[in-house]
Design a protein around this motif. Structure first.
Motif, PDB file in Angstrom:
ATOM      1  N   HIS A   1       0.822  -1.212   0.000  1.00 53.79           N
ATOM      2  CA  HIS A   1       0.000   0.000   0.000  1.00 53.79           C
ATOM      3  C   HIS A   1       0.856   1.262   0.000  1.00 53.79           C
ATOM      4  CE1 HIS A   1      -3.791   2.153   0.733  1.00 53.79           C
ATOM      5  NE2 HIS A   1      -3.065   2.962   1.483  1.00 53.79           N
ATOM      6  N   VAL A   2       1.938   1.263   0.759  1.00 55.31           N
ATOM      7  CA  VAL A   2       2.746   2.466   0.938  1.00 55.31           C
ATOM      8  C   VAL A   2       3.606   2.758  -0.289  1.00 55.31           C
ATOM      9  CG1 VAL A   2       4.630   3.491   2.269  1.00 55.31           C
ATOM     10  CG2 VAL A   2       2.754   2.330   3.445  1.00 55.31           C
ATOM     11  N   ILE A   3       4.276   1.745  -0.810  1.00 53.68           N
ATOM     12  CA  ILE A   3       5.294   1.973  -1.833  1.00 53.68           C
ATOM     13  C   ILE A   3       4.739   2.618  -3.112  1.00 53.68           C
ATOM     14  CG2 ILE A   3       6.883   0.788  -3.406  1.00 53.68           C
ATOM     15  CD1 ILE A   3       7.674  -1.000  -1.116  1.00 53.68           C
ATOM     16  N   PRO A   4       3.668   2.133  -3.719  1.00 51.71           N
ATOM     17  CA  PRO A   4       3.214   2.748  -4.976  1.00 51.71           C
ATOM     18  C   PRO A   4       2.770   4.192  -4.828  1.00 51.71           C
ATOM     19  CG  PRO A   4       2.235   0.570  -4.664  1.00 51.71           C
ATOM     20  CD  PRO A   4       2.861   0.956  -3.363  1.00 51.71           C
ATOM     21  N   THR A   5       2.249   4.562  -3.668  1.00 56.44           N
ATOM     22  CA  THR A   5       1.700   5.901  -3.508  1.00 56.44           C
ATOM     23  C   THR A   5       2.708   6.911  -2.974  1.00 56.44           C
ATOM     24  OG1 THR A   5       0.890   5.308  -1.304  1.00 56.44           O
ATOM     25  CG2 THR A   5      -0.633   5.019  -3.147  1.00 56.44           C
ATOM     26  N   ALA A   6       3.573   6.480  -2.044  1.00 52.56           N
ATOM     27  CA  ALA A   6       4.461   7.421  -1.359  1.00 52.56           C
ATOM     28  C   ALA A   6       5.909   7.339  -1.805  1.00 52.56           C
ATOM     29  CB  ALA A   6       4.385   7.218   0.154  1.00 52.56           C
ATOM     30  N   MET A   7       6.328   6.215  -2.356  1.00 52.45           N
ATOM     31  CA  MET A   7       7.743   6.068  -2.750  1.00 52.45           C
ATOM     32  C   MET A   7       7.898   5.035  -3.860  1.00 52.45           C
ATOM     33  SD  MET A   7       8.911   4.466   0.912  1.00 52.45           S
ATOM     34  CE  MET A   7       7.963   5.672   1.854  1.00 52.45           C
ATOM     35  N   PRO A   8       7.328   5.307  -5.040  1.00 52.87           N
ATOM     36  CA  PRO A   8       7.401   4.331  -6.133  1.00 52.87           C
ATOM     37  C   PRO A   8       8.814   4.047  -6.619  1.00 52.87           C
ATOM     38  CG  PRO A   8       6.541   6.442  -6.915  1.00 52.87           C
ATOM     39  CD  PRO A   8       6.577   6.517  -5.432  1.00 52.87           C
ATOM     40  N   ASN A   9       9.771   4.951  -6.326  1.00 50.49           N
ATOM     41  CA  ASN A   9      11.157   4.750  -6.778  1.00 50.49           C
ATOM     42  C   ASN A   9      12.052   4.182  -5.683  1.00 50.49           C
ATOM     43  OD1 ASN A   9      10.328   5.998  -9.176  1.00 50.49           O
ATOM     44  ND2 ASN A   9      10.919   8.027  -8.451  1.00 50.49           N
ATOM     45  N   LEU A  10      11.459   3.583  -4.651  1.00 51.70           N
ATOM     46  CA  LEU A  10      12.241   3.163  -3.489  1.00 51.70           C
ATOM     47  C   LEU A  10      13.395   2.244  -3.864  1.00 51.70           C
ATOM     48  CD1 LEU A  10      12.650   3.063  -0.414  1.00 51.70           C
ATOM     49  CD2 LEU A  10      11.015   1.159  -0.344  1.00 51.70           C
ATOM     50  N   PHE A  11      13.166   1.297  -4.762  1.00 53.02           N
ATOM     51  CA  PHE A  11      14.187   0.292  -5.072  1.00 53.02           C
ATOM     52  C   PHE A  11      14.986   0.621  -6.327  1.00 53.02           C
ATOM     53  CE2 PHE A  11      10.894  -2.025  -2.650  1.00 53.02           C
ATOM     54  CZ  PHE A  11      11.679  -2.446  -1.585  1.00 53.02           C
ATOM     55  N   LYS A  12      14.872   1.847  -6.840  1.00 52.10           N
ATOM     56  CA  LYS A  12      15.638   2.244  -8.021  1.00 52.10           C
ATOM     57  C   LYS A  12      17.149   2.184  -7.767  1.00 52.10           C
ATOM     58  CE  LYS A  12      12.491   3.392 -11.127  1.00 52.10           C
ATOM     59  NZ  LYS A  12      12.426   2.734 -12.461  1.00 52.10           N
ATOM     60  N   GLY A  13      17.551   2.381  -6.525  1.00 50.42           N
ATOM     61  CA  GLY A  13      18.970   2.362  -6.216  1.00 50.42           C
ATOM     62  C   GLY A  13      19.633   1.026  -6.496  1.00 50.42           C
ATOM     63  N   PHE A  14      18.832  -0.059  -6.518  1.00 51.26           N
ATOM     64  CA  PHE A  14      19.400  -1.361  -6.840  1.00 51.26           C
ATOM     65  C   PHE A  14      19.897  -1.431  -8.278  1.00 51.26           C
ATOM     66  CE2 PHE A  14      16.790  -3.498  -3.306  1.00 51.26           C
ATOM     67  CZ  PHE A  14      17.887  -3.516  -2.457  1.00 51.26           C
ATOM     68  N   ASN A  15      19.318  -0.622  -9.163  1.00 47.89           N
ATOM     69  CA  ASN A  15      19.733  -0.645 -10.570  1.00 47.89           C
ATOM     70  C   ASN A  15      21.219  -0.344 -10.701  1.00 47.89           C
ATOM     71  OD1 ASN A  15      16.922  -0.711 -10.630  1.00 47.89           O
ATOM     72  ND2 ASN A  15      16.810   0.379 -12.563  1.00 47.89           N
ATOM     73  N   GLY A  16      21.636   0.791 -10.138  1.00 52.10           N
ATOM     74  CA  GLY A  16      23.040   1.169 -10.230  1.00 52.10           C
ATOM     75  C   GLY A  16      23.942   0.251  -9.423  1.00 52.10           C
ATOM     76  N   LEU A  17      23.435  -0.230  -8.276  1.00 48.06           N
ATOM     77  CA  LEU A  17      24.258  -1.080  -7.408  1.00 48.06           C
ATOM     78  C   LEU A  17      24.599  -2.399  -8.096  1.00 48.06           C
ATOM     79  CD1 LEU A  17      25.501  -1.294  -4.556  1.00 48.06           C
ATOM     80  CD2 LEU A  17      23.396  -2.442  -3.840  1.00 48.06           C
ATOM     81  N   PHE A  18      23.601  -3.071  -8.675  1.00 52.68           N
ATOM     82  CA  PHE A  18      23.824  -4.392  -9.270  1.00 52.68           C
ATOM     83  C   PHE A  18      24.290  -4.313 -10.724  1.00 52.68           C
ATOM     84  CE2 PHE A  18      21.633  -5.607  -5.488  1.00 52.68           C
ATOM     85  CZ  PHE A  18      22.107  -6.883  -5.197  1.00 52.68           C
ATOM     86  N   ASP A  19      24.257  -3.130 -11.314  1.00 53.50           N
ATOM     87  CA  ASP A  19      24.860  -2.959 -12.640  1.00 53.50           C
ATOM     88  C   ASP A  19      26.358  -3.239 -12.613  1.00 53.50           C
ATOM     89  OD1 ASP A  19      23.196  -2.523 -14.773  1.00 53.50           O
ATOM     90  OD2 ASP A  19      22.851  -0.428 -14.296  1.00 53.50           O
ATOM     91  N   ARG A  20      26.962  -3.158 -11.439  1.00 54.94           N
ATOM     92  CA  ARG A  20      28.410  -3.391 -11.325  1.00 54.94           C
ATOM     93  C   ARG A  20      28.796  -4.784 -11.808  1.00 54.94           C
ATOM     94  NH1 ARG A  20      31.840  -2.160  -6.453  1.00 54.94           N
ATOM     95  NH2 ARG A  20      33.323  -1.803  -8.138  1.00 54.94           N
ATOM     96  N   PHE A  21      27.877  -5.731 -11.683  1.00 57.30           N
ATOM     97  CA  PHE A  21      28.178  -7.088 -12.131  1.00 57.30           C
ATOM     98  C   PHE A  21      28.349  -7.167 -13.652  1.00 57.30           C
ATOM     99  CE2 PHE A  21      26.424  -8.286  -7.978  1.00 57.30           C
ATOM    100  CZ  PHE A  21      27.335  -9.273  -7.593  1.00 57.30           C
ATOM    101  N   LEU A  22      27.903  -6.154 -14.369  1.00 52.46           N
ATOM    102  CA  LEU A  22      27.926  -6.199 -15.836  1.00 52.46           C
ATOM    103  C   LEU A  22      29.092  -5.420 -16.427  1.00 52.46           C
ATOM    104  CD1 LEU A  22      24.095  -5.695 -16.457  1.00 52.46           C
ATOM    105  CD2 LEU A  22      25.360  -7.834 -16.116  1.00 52.46           C
TER     106      LEU A  22
END
Length: 598
Positions: free
Chosen positions: A272-293
């Motif tokens: 309930h909380v994430i889509p309305t108040a912080m839809p970008n909460l897990f965007k930071g994982f994109n840059g973090l795990f891109d390191r594997f590539l």
């Protein structure tokens, strides 16, 4: 008739074969050839080996991602990784992190899975499962209830009384999330297998302390670009910055759970909380795990100069100016619901009340010429129920009587609004658009999206037609027929208003009312009102160099105008003659007030 079946049933595939098949699909559709080659090189460098199995361990993953020890987030991240590595057979978690499993992890964490699993692209429930722990007692109790329900029960002749459930509805514990179902469909697994493989999910919750640690990491990773590492931002989690980071994480955590009462976060609240108040909460994982590539051994810059040593890329500052309210972690908090491209390295301090003065004139001179989106941030201290002194009493009298309790615990409050339109005075009507966002950052992270029906987004008034007022979500103060100024500061159902000289403010949340310019909270479904003394007020311009150059040119022009006025030798003592002289010089005229002559 001697006919045979048109086709024999395929030989059942093992789970290992199915995982290999899905990993191959992810590899082909979600990674480029260069990315997969780099990924193989990174995995080969990091992997431990036991027999014929090559796999990654917790400390290896943590060290490679450069997760700071001070956060305590490494075990939480490895729990997520081990769970996602078992995708789509989540009941097999934790997984041994071999190459196919790590392909699953990296593709899901960087959101590349959308290229294959577009139908079930929402990973919210999957991430919850990867973070959750399970209450075995609740699971055993549920199984016992099923057995009891299967037995015939004598009729009591009464009515069943439902137990009080979760505030946001009971958790749907028996369902697989869409992402898992889409993957199983892709593998052509029949419904019987899907049902038998469904994992138990009773009493699941994310421990509060685990989620707190993860929030610390997510705030740090929010600005990460591909190939950037957390070590480049080491100054953000040391000393005073570490204290700020923890405070920011606590404000976000308060959106999910009351840490003094609840031991963890349930799925219903999480979804309930994430889509309305912080839809970008897990965007930071994109840059973090891109390191594997990106393999360090595959350094294309060496082709230009083999003798030139590769130097560590230094991260550019996220903020060019220093403010009292906005710092790097507040910027990351804002990026949870605002476009990150408008924030990191693209905001400039236009106005600070403590630096430029708490007045409409100072506000106008610093903000009005900015032609790109702006952020208004106001921080204050909660006022007591009984006004202390004449100024507080005058402010209270200018407001409608307070009908609602305070919005929460704590004395410090921070509110703000994101406005895309240029600023102007509102003599009759408000300005702003449906892309405006009203929000609270402290002590609870909350977001109030704009309505498309009511357009009272931003009000900025000044004498003589109205009292000075800066408000968001409030109706424009209409003068009476007798041309008298409005006595009360008008408050919208969901609104933020600052009174004369920006000394006091009020945030009103009438949850049961409808029709306001901003929607009510999806996190706090009740009425509240916070009155506060303004301690800091800042306006930040969002944009690039072009907007900053235009603003600087405007400020320089105004400075030259002021200097030209100062250099004119008045000396006549005749104010009207002095005004005529200024008109002849072209400094004031029909469209310029020229300021006060007193």
């Amino acid at each position: 008739m001697g006919q045979t079946l048109s086709g024999e049933p395929d030989e059942p595939r093992s789970r290992e074969q199915l995982v290999q098949q899905l990993a191959a699909r992810f590899r082909d559709k979600c990674l480029t050839n260069l990315e997969f080659y780099s990924f193989q090189e990174v995995f080969k460098t990091l992997a431990d080996q036991q027999g014929s199995i090559k796999y990654l361990k917790e400390d290896t993953v943590s060290r490679f991602l450069e997760i700071p020890d001070v956060l305590g987030a490494s075990p939480v991240v490895f729990q997520m990784v081990s769970h996602l590595g078992s995708f789509p057979f989540l009941q097999d978690a934790p997984a041994v992190l071999e190459l196919p499993q790590m392909i699953m992890v990296v593709v899901i964490m960087t959101e590349r899975h959308r290229r294959v699993l577009a139908k079930g692209s929402d990973r919210t429930k999957l991430l919850f499962k990867s973070l959750a722990v399970y209450d075995r007692k609740a699971s055993q109790s549920s199984e016992q209830e099923k057995k009891e329900d299967a037995q015939p029960k004598p009729s009591t002749g009464g009515f069943a009384i439902d137990e009080a459930g979760d505030e946001y509805g009971e958790d749907i514990e028996e369902e697989d999330d869409d992402l898992v179902l889409t993957a199983l469909e892709l593998l052509d697994i029949n419904d019987a297998v899907k049902a038998s493989d469904r994992p138990e999910f009773h009493g699941a919750m994310i421990p509060t302390d685990n989620f707190r640690k993860l929030l610390l990491l997510l705030l740090l990773t929010a600005p990460l670009d591909p190939q950037e590492s957390l070590s480049q931002y080491s100054a953000h989690f040391t000393g005073e910055n570490l204290d700020r980071l923890r405070m920011t994480a606590e404000n976000i955590l308060a959106s999910f759970v009351d840490v003094e009462k609840a031991p963890g976060i349930k799925l219903s609240r999480f979804r309930h909380v994430i889509p309305t108040a912080m839809p970008n909460l897990f965007k930071g994982f994109n840059g973090l795990f891109d390191r594997f590539l990106f393999s360090k051994d595959l350094d294309l810059s060496k082709r230009q100069n083999d003798n030139e040593k590769t130097t560590l890329k230094v991260a550019q500052p996220l903020l060019q100016d220093q403010g009292e309210i906005l710092h790097e972690h507040t910027l990351s908090q804002l990026s949870l619901f605002l476009p990150p491209k408008d924030l990191f390295r693209r905001v400039r301090l236009l106005y600070s009340g403590n630096e430029h003065g708490f007045s409409m004139g100072s506000f106008e001179s610093k903000v009005f010429n900015w032609r790109a989106p702006t952020l208004v941030l106001v921080r204050g201290s909660r006022l007591s129920a009984t006004p202390d002194g004449g100024q507080e009493a005058a402010f209270a009298e200018a407001l409608p009587p307070k009908r609602f309790p305070d919005g929460g615990k704590g004395d410090n409050l921070t509110f703000g609004i994101y406005v895309q339109e240029p600023w102007r005075y509102t003599h009759k009507d408000c300005f702003g658009g449906s892309d405006s966002v009203l929000f609270q950052l402290e002590p609870v992270h909350d977001v109030f999206q704009a309505s498309t029906i009511n357009k009272d987004y931003v009000t900025l008034t000044k004498p003589p037609s109205n009292e000075p007022l800066l408000a968001f979500g409030s109706p424009h103060p209409k003068p009476s027929k007798a041309n008298r100024r409005e006595v009360n500061i008008p408050l919208g159902p969901v609104s933020l208003a600052l009174g004369d000289s920006f000394e006091f403010g009020v945030f009103n949340h009438d949850y049961n009312s409808r029709g306001g310019a901003f929607h009510g909270s999806n996190i706090r479904r009740y009425d509240f009102q916070d009155r506060f003394r303004v301690d800091s007020l800042e306006v930040w311009g969002c944009g690039g160099d072009d907007e900053a150059k235009s603003q600087a040119e405007r400020w320089a022009w105004e400075a030259r105008e002021v200097e030209a006025r100062r250099k004119i030798n008045m000396g006549t003592g005749d104010q009207e003659a002095d005004r005529q002289l200024l008109q002849m010089a072209g400094i004031i005229g029909s469209n310029r007030s020229g300021g006060s002559m007193a």
